[in-house]
Write a protein that holds these residues in place. Structure first.
Motif, PDB file in Angstrom:
ATOM      1  N   ARG A  16     -28.073  20.973  25.955  1.00  0.00           N
ATOM      2  CA  ARG A  16     -28.587  22.275  26.423  1.00  0.00           C
ATOM      3  C   ARG A  16     -29.563  22.853  25.418  1.00  0.00           C
ATOM      4  NH1 ARG A  16     -23.134  23.428  27.830  1.00  0.00           N
ATOM      5  NH2 ARG A  16     -22.976  24.761  25.983  1.00  0.00           N
ATOM      6  N   ARG A  17     -29.226  22.758  24.165  1.00  0.00           N
ATOM      7  CA  ARG A  17     -30.077  23.300  23.106  1.00  0.00           C
ATOM      8  C   ARG A  17     -31.443  22.635  23.109  1.00  0.00           C
ATOM      9  NH1 ARG A  17     -28.676  24.981  17.312  1.00  0.00           N
ATOM     10  NH2 ARG A  17     -30.515  24.493  16.077  1.00  0.00           N
ATOM     11  N   MET A  18     -31.463  21.351  23.428  1.00  0.00           N
ATOM     12  CA  MET A  18     -32.713  20.595  23.386  1.00  0.00           C
ATOM     13  C   MET A  18     -33.412  20.545  24.738  1.00  0.00           C
ATOM     14  SD  MET A  18     -31.647  17.528  20.767  1.00  0.00           S
ATOM     15  CE  MET A  18     -33.367  17.065  20.533  1.00  0.00           C
ATOM     16  N   GLY A  19     -32.833  21.212  25.739  1.00  0.00           N
ATOM     17  CA  GLY A  19     -33.453  21.249  27.055  1.00  0.00           C
ATOM     18  C   GLY A  19     -33.501  19.896  27.729  1.00  0.00           C
ATOM     19  N   ALA A  20     -32.438  19.115  27.515  1.00  0.00           N
ATOM     20  CA  ALA A  20     -32.396  17.768  28.074  1.00  0.00           C
ATOM     21  C   ALA A  20     -31.070  17.553  28.801  1.00  0.00           C
ATOM     22  CB  ALA A  20     -32.562  16.733  26.963  1.00  0.00           C
ATOM     23  N   THR A  21     -30.964  16.437  29.451  1.00  0.00           N
ATOM     24  CA  THR A  21     -29.733  16.101  30.149  1.00  0.00           C
ATOM     25  C   THR A  21     -28.865  15.205  29.269  1.00  0.00           C
ATOM     26  OG1 THR A  21     -30.643  14.089  31.141  1.00  0.00           O
ATOM     27  CG2 THR A  21     -30.965  16.169  32.343  1.00  0.00           C
ATOM     28  N   LYS A  22     -27.581  15.145  29.618  1.00  0.00           N
ATOM     29  CA  LYS A  22     -26.700  14.236  28.880  1.00  0.00           C
ATOM     30  C   LYS A  22     -27.115  12.781  29.123  1.00  0.00           C
ATOM     31  CE  LYS A  22     -22.754  15.818  30.443  1.00  0.00           C
ATOM     32  NZ  LYS A  22     -21.277  15.918  30.601  1.00  0.00           N
ATOM     33  N   GLY A  23     -27.729  12.529  30.279  1.00  0.00           N
ATOM     34  CA  GLY A  23     -28.206  11.182  30.558  1.00  0.00           C
ATOM     35  C   GLY A  23     -29.232  10.727  29.534  1.00  0.00           C
ATOM     36  N   SER A  24     -30.084  11.662  29.112  1.00  0.00           N
ATOM     37  CA  SER A  24     -31.071  11.348  28.085  1.00  0.00           C
ATOM     38  C   SER A  24     -30.384  10.986  26.768  1.00  0.00           C
ATOM     39  CB  SER A  24     -32.005  12.548  27.880  1.00  0.00           C
ATOM     40  OG  SER A  24     -32.850  12.338  26.776  1.00  0.00           O
ATOM     41  N   PHE A  25     -29.325  11.730  26.467  1.00  0.00           N
ATOM     42  CA  PHE A  25     -28.575  11.434  25.240  1.00  0.00           C
ATOM     43  C   PHE A  25     -27.987  10.032  25.297  1.00  0.00           C
ATOM     44  CE2 PHE A  25     -24.397  11.073  23.267  1.00  0.00           C
ATOM     45  CZ  PHE A  25     -24.688  11.378  21.947  1.00  0.00           C
ATOM     46  N   TYR A  26     -27.320   9.707  26.422  1.00  0.00           N
ATOM     47  CA  TYR A  26     -26.633   8.425  26.524  1.00  0.00           C
ATOM     48  C   TYR A  26     -27.602   7.252  26.653  1.00  0.00           C
ATOM     49  CZ  TYR A  26     -22.238  10.917  26.832  1.00  0.00           C
ATOM     50  OH  TYR A  26     -21.150  11.712  26.546  1.00  0.00           O
ATOM     51  N   TRP A  27     -28.865   7.538  26.843  1.00  0.00           N
ATOM     52  CA  TRP A  27     -29.879   6.480  26.814  1.00  0.00           C
ATOM     53  C   TRP A  27     -30.005   5.912  25.398  1.00  0.00           C
ATOM     54  CZ3 TRP A  27     -32.645   3.853  30.377  1.00  0.00           C
ATOM     55  CH2 TRP A  27     -33.753   3.127  29.931  1.00  0.00           C
ATOM     56  N   HIS A  28     -29.737   6.778  24.400  1.00  0.00           N
ATOM     57  CA  HIS A  28     -29.911   6.383  22.996  1.00  0.00           C
ATOM     58  C   HIS A  28     -28.595   6.153  22.248  1.00  0.00           C
ATOM     59  CE1 HIS A  28     -34.209   7.222  23.203  1.00  0.00           C
ATOM     60  NE2 HIS A  28     -33.943   8.392  23.746  1.00  0.00           N
ATOM     61  N   PHE A  29     -27.534   6.806  22.686  1.00  0.00           N
ATOM     62  CA  PHE A  29     -26.262   6.734  21.964  1.00  0.00           C
ATOM     63  C   PHE A  29     -25.112   6.439  22.924  1.00  0.00           C
ATOM     64  CE2 PHE A  29     -29.065   9.679  19.763  1.00  0.00           C
ATOM     65  CZ  PHE A  29     -29.062   9.168  18.467  1.00  0.00           C
ATOM     66  N   ALA A  30     -24.197   5.622  22.481  1.00  0.00           N
ATOM     67  CA  ALA A  30     -23.057   5.268  23.328  1.00  0.00           C
ATOM     68  C   ALA A  30     -22.122   6.450  23.530  1.00  0.00           C
ATOM     69  CB  ALA A  30     -22.294   4.092  22.719  1.00  0.00           C
ATOM     70  N   ASP A  31     -21.958   7.256  22.475  1.00  0.00           N
ATOM     71  CA  ASP A  31     -21.045   8.393  22.551  1.00  0.00           C
ATOM     72  C   ASP A  31     -21.304   9.322  21.366  1.00  0.00           C
ATOM     73  OD1 ASP A  31     -19.946   7.006  20.376  1.00  0.00           O
ATOM     74  OD2 ASP A  31     -18.345   6.130  21.590  1.00  0.00           O
ATOM     75  N   ARG A  32     -20.488  10.369  21.256  1.00  0.00           N
ATOM     76  CA  ARG A  32     -20.641  11.326  20.154  1.00  0.00           C
ATOM     77  C   ARG A  32     -20.454  10.644  18.808  1.00  0.00           C
ATOM     78  NH1 ARG A  32     -16.694  14.601  17.383  1.00  0.00           N
ATOM     79  NH2 ARG A  32     -17.641  16.488  16.471  1.00  0.00           N
ATOM     80  N   GLY A  33     -19.515   9.705  18.741  1.00  0.00           N
ATOM     81  CA  GLY A  33     -19.277   8.999  17.485  1.00  0.00           C
ATOM     82  C   GLY A  33     -20.511   8.267  16.988  1.00  0.00           C
ATOM     83  N   ALA A  34     -21.269   7.690  17.917  1.00  0.00           N
ATOM     84  CA  ALA A  34     -22.499   6.982  17.532  1.00  0.00           C
ATOM     85  C   ALA A  34     -23.531   7.958  16.976  1.00  0.00           C
ATOM     86  CB  ALA A  34     -23.065   6.237  18.733  1.00  0.00           C
ATOM     87  N   LEU A  35     -23.585   9.156  17.551  1.00  0.00           N
ATOM     88  CA  LEU A  35     -24.503  10.177  17.029  1.00  0.00           C
ATOM     89  C   LEU A  35     -24.068  10.634  15.641  1.00  0.00           C
ATOM     90  CD1 LEU A  35     -26.883  12.124  17.334  1.00  0.00           C
ATOM     91  CD2 LEU A  35     -25.313  13.723  18.476  1.00  0.00           C
ATOM     92  N   LEU A  36     -22.773  10.841  15.465  1.00  0.00           N
ATOM     93  CA  LEU A  36     -22.271  11.233  14.146  1.00  0.00           C
ATOM     94  C   LEU A  36     -22.630  10.186  13.098  1.00  0.00           C
ATOM     95  CD1 LEU A  36     -18.717  12.567  15.097  1.00  0.00           C
ATOM     96  CD2 LEU A  36     -20.628  13.930  14.215  1.00  0.00           C
TER      97      LEU A  36
END
Length: 209
Positions: A38-58
């Motif tokens: 939400r902060r970045m004005g994107a969808t969660k789908g966009s996030f999961y395109w690059h990262f498998a999950d929150r742990g991968a982002l961490l």
């Protein structure tokens, strides 16, 4: 449709940089996928395109911090003439604005759930930094034992100062505080170690009182 602009897709780097901002502002445990999207004005789908999950982002955030705040700094300092390396290292380490992210990640090493992920990375960074300060001091002529002890003391002072900075009120001029700290730390590093005789006299005086 002619004239319509397609919003550019966020890159992996964009997501990491956005995550770093959240961590610096609110801590590592505040980092969550949906609020970040939400902060970045994107969808969660966009996030999961690059990262498998929150742990991968961490993990990506920790890898970025380890590289940017330690490995990159050492590489840049090594490019400077040897006599100025210590001063340059302190300048890098006391850059205003960087202390919030630094404190947030180091503090998370003791977190109940995040500690298992964060702790080993923080320990690795601590060791690398102490080793590098140790080497710089030995290059300046300090005996190995003194260089190691002084490197640990200086790094402990840095960590303590980092914690104090995190508690400063918003109106406090951080740049001035950091300048004072850097100047005094440089004096401490360059001050010759006292002789054994002086230390013995001091210990004897303390005991007699």
């Amino acid at each position: 449709m002619p004239g319509t602009r397609t919003k550019p897709r966020l890159s992996r780097t964009d997501w990491i940089e956005g995550a770093l901002e959240v961590v610096a502002e609110s801590g590592l445990d505040a980092l969550a996928v949906e609020p970040l999207a939400r902060r970045m004005g994107a969808t969660k789908g966009s996030f999961y395109w690059h990262f498998a999950d929150r742990g991968a982002l961490l993990q990506a955030v920790l890898d970025h911090w380890r590289q940017d705040a330690t490995a990159r700094v050492i590489t840049e300092v090594e490019a400077i003439e040897p006599r100025r390396r210590l001063e340059s290292l302190l300048e890098h380490s006391t850059t205003p604005g960087e202390e919030r992210l630094e404190h947030a990640i180091i503090a998370a090493a003791g977190h109940e759930t995040l500690g298992a992920l964060v702790g080993p990375v923080v320990d690795e960074v601590h060791s690398a930094r102490i080793d590098y300060v140790d080497r710089l001091l030995r290059d300046l002529g300090l005996p190995p034992d003194s260089a190691r002890t002084r490197a640990r003391l200086v790094y402990a002072a840095y960590l303590g100062h980092l914690m104090l900075l995190s508690r400063l009120s918003e109106g406090t001029p951080r740049a001035d505080v950091l300048d004072d700290f850097r100047r005094e730390l440089l004096v401490l590093l360059r001050t010759p170690a006292p002789s054994t005789a002086i230390l013995d006299d001091f210990s004897a005086g303390a005991t007699s009182t």
